[in-house]
Design a protein around this motif. Structure first.
Motif, mmCIF file in Angstrom:
data_model
loop_
_atom_site.group_PDB
_atom_site.id
_atom_site.type_symbol
_atom_site.label_atom_id
_atom_site.label_comp_id
_atom_site.label_asym_id
_atom_site.label_seq_id
_atom_site.Cartn_x
_atom_site.Cartn_y
_atom_site.Cartn_z
ATOM 1 N N PHE A 131 3.457 9.025 -6.472
ATOM 2 C CA PHE A 131 4.019 10.344 -6.190
ATOM 3 C C PHE A 131 5.308 10.552 -6.985
ATOM 4 O O PHE A 131 5.502 11.599 -7.619
ATOM 5 C CB PHE A 131 4.280 10.468 -4.686
ATOM 6 N N SER A 132 6.177 9.575 -6.984
ATOM 7 C CA SER A 132 7.446 9.665 -7.715
ATOM 8 C C SER A 132 7.208 9.846 -9.208
ATOM 9 O O SER A 132 7.906 10.627 -9.865
ATOM 10 C CB SER A 132 8.294 8.410 -7.483
ATOM 11 N N ILE B 170 0.867 14.913 -3.852
ATOM 12 C CA ILE B 170 0.163 14.785 -5.129
ATOM 13 C C ILE B 170 -0.789 15.956 -5.302
ATOM 14 O O ILE B 170 -0.855 16.584 -6.363
ATOM 15 C CB ILE B 170 -0.565 13.418 -5.213
ATOM 16 N N LYS B 171 -1.491 16.293 -4.240
ATOM 17 C CA LYS B 171 -2.412 17.438 -4.296
ATOM 18 C C LYS B 171 -1.648 18.733 -4.559
ATOM 19 O O LYS B 171 -2.064 19.558 -5.379
ATOM 20 C CB LYS B 171 -3.202 17.528 -2.990
ATOM 21 N N GLU B 172 -0.517 18.931 -3.875
ATOM 22 C CA GLU B 172 0.272 20.156 -4.047
ATOM 23 C C GLU B 172 0.852 20.279 -5.452
ATOM 24 O O GLU B 172 1.125 21.389 -5.910
ATOM 25 C CB GLU B 172 1.383 20.236 -2.998
ATOM 26 N N LEU B 173 1.046 19.170 -6.119
ATOM 27 C CA LEU B 173 1.540 19.210 -7.500
ATOM 28 C C LEU B 173 0.442 19.615 -8.483
ATOM 29 O O LEU B 173 0.697 19.766 -9.674
ATOM 30 C CB LEU B 173 2.121 17.848 -7.897
ATOM 31 N N GLY B 174 -0.771 19.800 -7.967
ATOM 32 C CA GLY B 174 -1.877 20.212 -8.820
ATOM 33 C C GLY B 174 -2.483 19.070 -9.607
ATOM 34 O O GLY B 174 -3.253 19.280 -10.546
ATOM 35 N N VAL B 175 -2.126 17.843 -9.213
ATOM 36 C CA VAL B 175 -2.691 16.649 -9.835
ATOM 37 C C VAL B 175 -4.047 16.385 -9.168
ATOM 38 O O VAL B 175 -4.257 16.778 -8.022
ATOM 39 C CB VAL B 175 -1.732 15.451 -9.634
ATOM 40 N N THR B 176 -4.935 15.712 -9.865
ATOM 41 C CA THR B 176 -6.220 15.360 -9.266
ATOM 42 C C THR B 176 -5.975 14.717 -7.908
ATOM 43 O O THR B 176 -5.280 13.699 -7.821
ATOM 44 C CB THR B 176 -6.992 14.366 -10.159
ATOM 45 N N TYR C 294 0.842 -1.204 0.000
ATOM 46 C CA TYR C 294 0.000 0.000 0.000
ATOM 47 C C TYR C 294 0.875 1.252 0.000
ATOM 48 O O TYR C 294 0.675 2.176 -0.798
ATOM 49 C CB TYR C 294 -0.941 -0.043 1.215
ATOM 50 N N GLU C 295 1.856 1.290 0.899
ATOM 51 C CA GLU C 295 2.751 2.447 0.975
ATOM 52 C C GLU C 295 3.568 2.598 -0.309
ATOM 53 O O GLU C 295 3.765 3.712 -0.814
ATOM 54 C CB GLU C 295 3.675 2.322 2.187
ATOM 55 N N LYS C 296 4.037 1.481 -0.836
ATOM 56 C CA LYS C 296 4.868 1.518 -2.036
ATOM 57 C C LYS C 296 4.084 2.048 -3.234
ATOM 58 O O LYS C 296 4.624 2.807 -4.048
ATOM 59 C CB LYS C 296 5.426 0.122 -2.321
ATOM 60 N N GLN C 297 2.829 1.673 -3.360
ATOM 61 C CA GLN C 297 2.027 2.160 -4.482
ATOM 62 C C GLN C 297 1.918 3.684 -4.445
ATOM 63 O O GLN C 297 2.072 4.352 -5.469
ATOM 64 C CB GLN C 297 0.628 1.538 -4.458
#
Length: 196
Positions: free
Chosen positions: A48-49, A85-91, A40-43
């Motif tokens: 994110f990466s 992910i949110k801060e990158l402006g991605v959904t 779960y963490e790896k996904q």
């Protein structure tokens, strides 16, 4: 013991969990939960990466520095990956998962409470039975399947496949709207600001 059904998208990643599930070890359910949690963490880390790697200044020459920035930050975890992910402006993940998010996330948060105790070799004090551990492995599988399906559909990457850098650089679809860093030093700084 209930039958473990692993969706096709997760079959390769969960082959070790399946082996633990059906082995004769007395701790197989706890072991299956712990390994499932790592998956779960790896996904989330891979997803994110994938977005970070799409930065135009990240290339073969800078990749080791980017990975070092990840390694140096000891506070990165699933929640900070979701925040990043949110801060990158991605959904954002909640929007990506839609109506399923609330129920799936409630289960992940509940599991995390006792997972932390188990990972540190502590008593949970909750008297968790084998049947509950089995259900919780299935909850993790359900979360990961929903995220894999939604992110693959939206971004062309499910967070499960290896080679996030290669996949990111080959992607024709760059969903990132905002990079809050322009070099690896700024990336290190930004990673240190990610909060839950």
């Amino acid at each position: 013991m209930r039958k473990l059904i692993i969706p096709e998208a997760l079959q390769e990643e969960f082959s070790t969990v399946e082996a633990l599930w059906y082995c004769n070890g007395t701790t197989r359910r706890v072991d299956a939960l712990v390994v499932s949690w790592v998956k779960y963490e790896k996904q989330l880390r891979r997803l994110f990466s994938f977005f970070v790697f799409q930065h135009p200044k990240i290339n073969e020459k800078t990749l080791d520095d980017v990975i070092s920035a990840f390694v140096a930050n000891r506070n990165l975890n699933p929640e900070t990956f979701i925040s990043g992910i949110k801060e990158l402006g991605v959904t954002p993940i909640p929007k990506l998962l839609g109506n399923a998010h609330a129920g799936l996330w409630a289960e992940i948060k509940r599991i995390k409470v006792y997972r932390n105790k188990i990972m540190h070799g502590q008593q949970t004090g909750q008297g968790i039975q084998s049947a509950q551990l089995e259900r919780d492995v299935i909850h993790i599988i359900n979360w990961m399947t929903a995220l894999a399906d939604a992110s693959d559909s939206a971004f062309g990457y499910d967070g499960l496949k290896r080679g996030a850098y290669r996949i990111a650089k080959a992607s024709a679809h760059v969903p990132v709207q905002n990079y809050p860093f322009s070099n690896t030093n700024e990336l290190k700084q930004w990673l240190s600001t990610l909060r839950v």
